[in-house]
Design an enzyme around this catalytic site. Sequence first.
Site, PDB file in Angstrom:
ATOM      1  N   ASN A   1      36.094  40.912  42.578  1.00 50.26           N
ATOM      2  CA  ASN A   1      34.846  40.152  42.690  1.00 50.26           C
ATOM      3  C   ASN A   1      34.518  39.992  44.172  1.00 50.26           C
ATOM      4  O   ASN A   1      35.217  39.295  44.895  1.00 50.26           O
ATOM      5  CB  ASN A   1      35.051  38.785  42.014  1.00 50.26           C
ATOM      6  CG  ASN A   1      33.829  37.887  42.114  1.00 50.26           C
ATOM      7  OD1 ASN A   1      32.911  38.137  42.895  1.00 50.26           O
ATOM      8  ND2 ASN A   1      33.821  36.834  41.323  1.00 50.26           N
TER       9      ASN A   1
ATOM     10  N   CYS B   1      27.355  34.215  44.606  1.00 44.94           N
ATOM     11  CA  CYS B   1      27.284  35.533  43.957  1.00 44.94           C
ATOM     12  C   CYS B   1      25.864  35.893  43.522  1.00 44.94           C
ATOM     13  O   CYS B   1      25.603  37.031  43.119  1.00 44.94           O
ATOM     14  CB  CYS B   1      28.246  35.593  42.786  1.00 44.94           C
ATOM     15  SG  CYS B   1      29.881  35.016  43.228  1.00 44.94           S
TER      16      CYS B   1
ATOM     17  N   HIS C   1      26.552  41.245  38.432  1.00 43.72           N
ATOM     18  CA  HIS C   1      27.614  40.823  39.350  1.00 43.72           C
ATOM     19  C   HIS C   1      28.981  41.115  38.713  1.00 43.72           C
ATOM     20  O   HIS C   1      29.231  40.788  37.555  1.00 43.72           O
ATOM     21  CB  HIS C   1      27.457  39.325  39.628  1.00 43.72           C
ATOM     22  CG  HIS C   1      28.611  38.740  40.345  1.00 43.72           C
ATOM     23  ND1 HIS C   1      29.171  39.334  41.459  1.00 43.72           N
ATOM     24  CD2 HIS C   1      29.339  37.618  40.110  1.00 43.72           C
ATOM     25  CE1 HIS C   1      30.182  38.607  41.867  1.00 43.72           C
ATOM     26  NE2 HIS C   1      30.318  37.572  41.074  1.00 43.72           N
TER      27      HIS C   1
HETATM   28  N1  COA Z   1      48.297  35.579  35.593  1.00 48.59           N
HETATM   29  C1  COA Z   1      48.827  35.057  34.469  1.00 48.59           C
HETATM   30  N2  COA Z   1      48.347  33.966  33.877  1.00 48.59           N
HETATM   31  C2  COA Z   1      47.291  33.375  34.447  1.00 48.59           C
HETATM   32  C3  COA Z   1      46.700  33.852  35.627  1.00 48.59           C
HETATM   33  C4  COA Z   1      47.254  35.002  36.204  1.00 48.59           C
HETATM   34  N3  COA Z   1      46.765  35.572  37.329  1.00 48.59           N
HETATM   35  N4  COA Z   1      45.664  33.070  35.950  1.00 48.59           N
HETATM   36  C5  COA Z   1      45.594  32.098  35.007  1.00 48.59           C
HETATM   37  N5  COA Z   1      46.577  32.274  34.116  1.00 48.59           N
HETATM   38  C6  COA Z   1      46.914  31.461  32.937  1.00 48.59           C
HETATM   39  C7  COA Z   1      46.408  30.045  33.051  1.00 48.59           C
HETATM   40  O1  COA Z   1      47.301  29.256  33.796  1.00 48.59           O
HETATM   41  C8  COA Z   1      46.383  29.639  31.589  1.00 48.59           C
HETATM   42  O2  COA Z   1      47.682  29.321  31.185  1.00 48.59           O
HETATM   43  P1  COA Z   1      47.945  28.101  30.156  1.00 48.59           P
HETATM   44  O3  COA Z   1      47.224  28.493  28.916  1.00 48.59           O
HETATM   45  O4  COA Z   1      49.421  28.072  30.058  1.00 48.59           O
HETATM   46  O5  COA Z   1      47.338  26.912  30.823  1.00 48.59           O
HETATM   47  C9  COA Z   1      45.992  30.934  30.872  1.00 48.59           C
HETATM   48  O6  COA Z   1      46.243  32.005  31.810  1.00 48.59           O
HETATM   49  C10 COA Z   1      44.541  30.977  30.474  1.00 48.59           C
HETATM   50  O7  COA Z   1      43.748  30.528  31.566  1.00 48.59           O
HETATM   51  P2  COA Z   1      42.202  30.605  31.532  1.00 48.59           P
HETATM   52  O8  COA Z   1      41.651  30.116  32.839  1.00 48.59           O
HETATM   53  O9  COA Z   1      41.678  29.972  30.272  1.00 48.59           O
HETATM   54  O10 COA Z   1      42.016  32.187  31.435  1.00 48.59           O
HETATM   55  P3  COA Z   1      40.747  33.026  31.182  1.00 48.59           P
HETATM   56  O11 COA Z   1      40.953  33.923  30.063  1.00 48.59           O
HETATM   57  O12 COA Z   1      39.503  32.171  31.183  1.00 48.59           O
HETATM   58  O13 COA Z   1      40.695  33.937  32.500  1.00 48.59           O
HETATM   59  C11 COA Z   1      39.538  33.986  34.589  1.00 48.59           C
HETATM   60  C12 COA Z   1      40.633  33.331  33.769  1.00 48.59           C
HETATM   61  C13 COA Z   1      39.426  33.255  35.917  1.00 48.59           C
HETATM   62  C14 COA Z   1      39.917  35.429  34.811  1.00 48.59           C
HETATM   63  C15 COA Z   1      38.193  33.931  33.814  1.00 48.59           C
HETATM   64  O14 COA Z   1      37.986  32.638  33.335  1.00 48.59           O
HETATM   65  C16 COA Z   1      37.034  34.319  34.656  1.00 48.59           C
HETATM   66  O15 COA Z   1      36.931  35.424  35.136  1.00 48.59           O
HETATM   67  N6  COA Z   1      36.065  33.405  34.781  1.00 48.59           N
HETATM   68  C17 COA Z   1      34.880  33.657  35.574  1.00 48.59           C
HETATM   69  C18 COA Z   1      35.262  33.520  36.985  1.00 48.59           C
HETATM   70  C19 COA Z   1      34.178  33.877  37.908  1.00 48.59           C
HETATM   71  O16 COA Z   1      33.408  34.731  37.633  1.00 48.59           O
HETATM   72  N7  COA Z   1      34.181  33.192  39.057  1.00 48.59           N
HETATM   73  C20 COA Z   1      33.354  33.465  40.157  1.00 48.59           C
HETATM   74  C21 COA Z   1      31.954  33.224  39.865  1.00 48.59           C
HETATM   75  S1  COA Z   1      31.143  34.506  40.557  1.00 48.59           S
END
Ligand code: COA
Length: 308
Positions: free
Chosen positions: A265, A111, A235
């Site tokens: 993304n 990214c 990004h």
């Molecule tokens: N729908 C519902 N629940 C979901 C889910 C979805 N699509 N995806 C994950 N969850 C759940 C997880 O299983 C977790 O459940 P648990 O607490 O029972 O274990 C809960 O939501 C929280 O997960 P978490 O990963 O801590 O959520 P978050 O608030 O961090 O959001 C992302 C997840 C991926 C959206 C976020 O972390 C993110 O955007 N991170 C950056 C990613 C990124 O930019 N990646 C590419 C780099 S360019």
Amino acid sequence: MGIKILKTSSYVPGEPIDNSYYVSYLDTSDEWIRQRTGIETRYISKDEGTETMSVKAAEKLELTDEEKARIKVVLVATTTSTSTVPINACILQGALGLSEDIYACDIGMACAGFVAALRMADALLKEGELALVVGVEVLSKMSDKTDRSTVILFGDGAGAVLIEKNDKESYFEGGSRYSEVLASKLLPMTGDVEYLTMDGAAVFRFALEVMNASMNNLLERSGNSYDEIDWYILHQANKRILEGTARKFGVSPDRFPMNMNKYGNTSSASIPLLLDELNRAGKLKRGQKMIMAGFGGGLTWQAVYLEW
Ligand code: COA
């Protein structure tokens, strides 16, 4: 000397896929996806690869013969290249009928790839020459359709820009850190499909950390305060990362434009897709100050300060 962006364009494949598609077969909800990511729709390629989409985006630049003759650098940022050989940049060269005395290269910095390509263009270009820089991805091919924590995030698309040298300074910042938090297994270039996995929360913290540090360095080096920057073009990974950065800087979120609601993304393509959207809407004015920053797999991050 720095770089000036002369033209922008973009291309996305097919029709938008909204969150209800994922709700139909995964344990997720439209509300969760919108609230936690800001994403509402994304475009998923059926049969178009990076080579096709980069050509389509570049053709929309409507390059004149005079511009084509001045292009001496062609850079394609992508982590999801359809072919290893020929490289996308040479396919683009052939499709546009560019001359052979050019530097054509694909750049894989996830990214951060588009800003990395701008940095390379800045280093390679001479006065009077032009660079064509494209960010293109088909991330859907690397997404595990059964993994709700990643498949909802990614979209496909391409953005292109035409660049020349100018007499205003551009400043670049960036870095790399080996970490398994984004891709927890090595993704092969060829062979059986392997899917991207990541520790989303760790990537989230990493993004806030490196965005903050590199943008502060750019402000210091360019002699600007937070408020003097007209546009922070980051990004488009997650709206909460951008909102958190705007809050930390004490800057209005209006200066952090977003379009991940439409495209998800798109990795290397997200910054040029957003640039093109703002440019076509007439929002970017010559002389405005801009920071662009990308972060992602590797881990990698790259940021640039320039004047529009
Ligand atoms: N729908 C519902 N629940 C979901 C889910 C979805 N699509 N995806 C994950 N969850 C759940 C997880 O299983 C977790 O459940 P648990 O607490 O029972 O274990 C809960 O939501 C929280 O997960 P978490 O990963 O801590 O959520 P978050 O608030 O961090 O959001 C992302 C997840 C991926 C959206 C976020 O972390 C993110 O955007 N991170 C950056 C990613 C990124 O930019 N990646 C590419 C780099 S360019």
